[in-house]
Write a protein that holds these residues in place. Structure first.
Motif, short mmCIF file in Angstrom:
data_model
loop_
_atom_site.label_atom_id
_atom_site.label_comp_id
_atom_site.label_asym_id
_atom_site.label_seq_id
_atom_site.Cartn_x
_atom_site.Cartn_y
_atom_site.Cartn_z
N ASN A 69 0.86 -1.30 -0.05
CA ASN A 69 0.02 0.37 -0.62
C ASN A 69 0.79 1.24 0.04
O ASN A 69 0.53 2.27 -0.60
CB ASN A 69 -0.88 -0.11 1.02
N GLN A 73 0.27 4.18 -2.59
CA GLN A 73 -0.09 5.61 -2.26
C GLN A 73 1.61 6.63 -2.50
O GLN A 73 0.74 7.30 -2.88
CB GLN A 73 0.31 5.36 -1.19
N THR A 83 -3.95 7.24 4.79
CA THR A 83 -4.86 6.72 3.73
C THR A 83 -5.34 5.27 4.05
O THR A 83 -6.47 4.42 4.43
CB THR A 83 -5.86 7.56 4.24
N GLU A 84 -4.46 4.99 2.90
CA GLU A 84 -4.80 4.36 2.06
C GLU A 84 -4.01 2.51 2.96
O GLU A 84 -4.34 1.54 3.19
CB GLU A 84 -3.81 3.68 0.41
N CYS A 86 -3.55 2.46 5.77
CA CYS A 86 -4.76 2.28 7.43
C CYS A 86 -6.44 1.81 6.52
O CYS A 86 -6.73 0.40 7.95
CB CYS A 86 -5.44 3.62 8.04
N LYS A 87 -6.57 2.07 5.64
CA LYS A 87 -7.64 1.24 5.64
C LYS A 87 -7.83 0.17 4.54
O LYS A 87 -8.00 -0.61 5.01
CB LYS A 87 -8.47 2.11 4.74
N ASN A 88 -7.07 -0.07 4.29
CA ASN A 88 -6.53 -1.78 3.10
C ASN A 88 -5.70 -2.64 4.51
O ASN A 88 -5.67 -3.90 4.08
CB ASN A 88 -5.94 -1.53 2.17
N ASN A 90 -6.00 -2.99 8.03
CA ASN A 90 -6.85 -2.47 8.79
C ASN A 90 -7.29 -3.84 9.29
O ASN A 90 -7.02 -4.16 10.73
CB ASN A 90 -8.16 -2.04 8.99
N GLU A 91 -7.71 -4.76 8.51
CA GLU A 91 -8.21 -5.94 8.79
C GLU A 91 -6.86 -6.84 9.38
O GLU A 91 -7.50 -7.87 10.28
CB GLU A 91 -9.32 -6.76 7.90
N CYS A 140 -2.00 5.21 12.10
CA CYS A 140 -3.62 4.50 11.79
C CYS A 140 -3.89 4.49 13.17
O CYS A 140 -2.75 4.13 14.42
CB CYS A 140 -3.20 3.40 11.43
#
Length: 199
Positions: A69, A73, A83-84, A86-88, A90-91, A140
């Motif tokens: 990521n 980015q 943000t990418e 953190c979002k991608n 996160n799981e 994050c």
């Protein structure tokens, strides 16, 4: 020497003045114990425990996700905006964090390795690296699942003084002020009228 007699061991291990073999052996044993290395292994030390292998697999997936990521980015956005990531990721990070917390709880009860309550240094260092990257480098954060109970308890504590003073005001016996009328001599004007009548 196949006899393994005490004299033979003594002559080999402690023959030199520094006793280098004994010193190195003690150093490695102390390092092994201090790092809790046995906690990453199965009971009979045949290899890594299943939980350690699962953790290291998730750790590698998390680092791969971060790296992938970040490469995406840097071509799209400014370098300080993650943000990418953190979002991608996160799981994956949440799974790793949950597994680490579960391993800590399991180890306190004497988990797979049946050794001390600490995880081995490899697992702890890997989690420290991941948490540092997640929170400090990428800024994050995981959403807090305890938000509603925290707000409820905080509100309850904040309203306690108001409830206390209101209840003490309503339930206390208020002493009403009773005005006592003074007994005074009649005013001077009445005395003047009486004197005028008699004169």
């Amino acid at each position: 020497n196949s006899t393994e007699s005490h004299n033979c061991a003594k002559s080999i291990l402690t023959s030199d003045r520094l006793q280098i073999v004994v010193t190195l052996s003690e150093f490695f044993n102390e390092t092994w114990e201090a790092a809790n290395c046995a906690n990453c292994l199965k009971n009979n030390s045949e290899g890594l425990s299943n939980s350690t292998e699962e953790f290291l697999d998730l750790f590698n997936k998390s680092l791969t996700c971060f790296e992938h990521n970040l490469q995406v980015q840097t071509t799209d956005l400014s370098p300080n905006n993650y943000t990418e990531v953190c979002k991608n990721c996160n799981e994956t990070y949440t799974k790793l964090n949950d597994l680490y917390n579960r391993l800590q709880r399991m180890n306190r009860r004497g988990g797979e390795s049946a050794h001390s309550a600490h995880l081995c240094i490899d697992v702890e260092d890997a989690m420290n690296i991941t948490r540092k990257l997640w929170s400090r480098t990428f800024n994050c954060s995981l959403p807090c699942s305890d938000t509603v109970p925290v707000i409820a308890v905080s509100s309850f504590i904040l309203f306690l003084p108001i409830v206390f003073y209101l209840s003490s005001f309503l339930h206390s016996k208020q002493k009403k002020r009773i005005l006592i009328l003074p007994k005074r001599i009649q005013s001077n004007a009445n005395l003047v009228n009486i004197q005028e009548k008699y004169s």
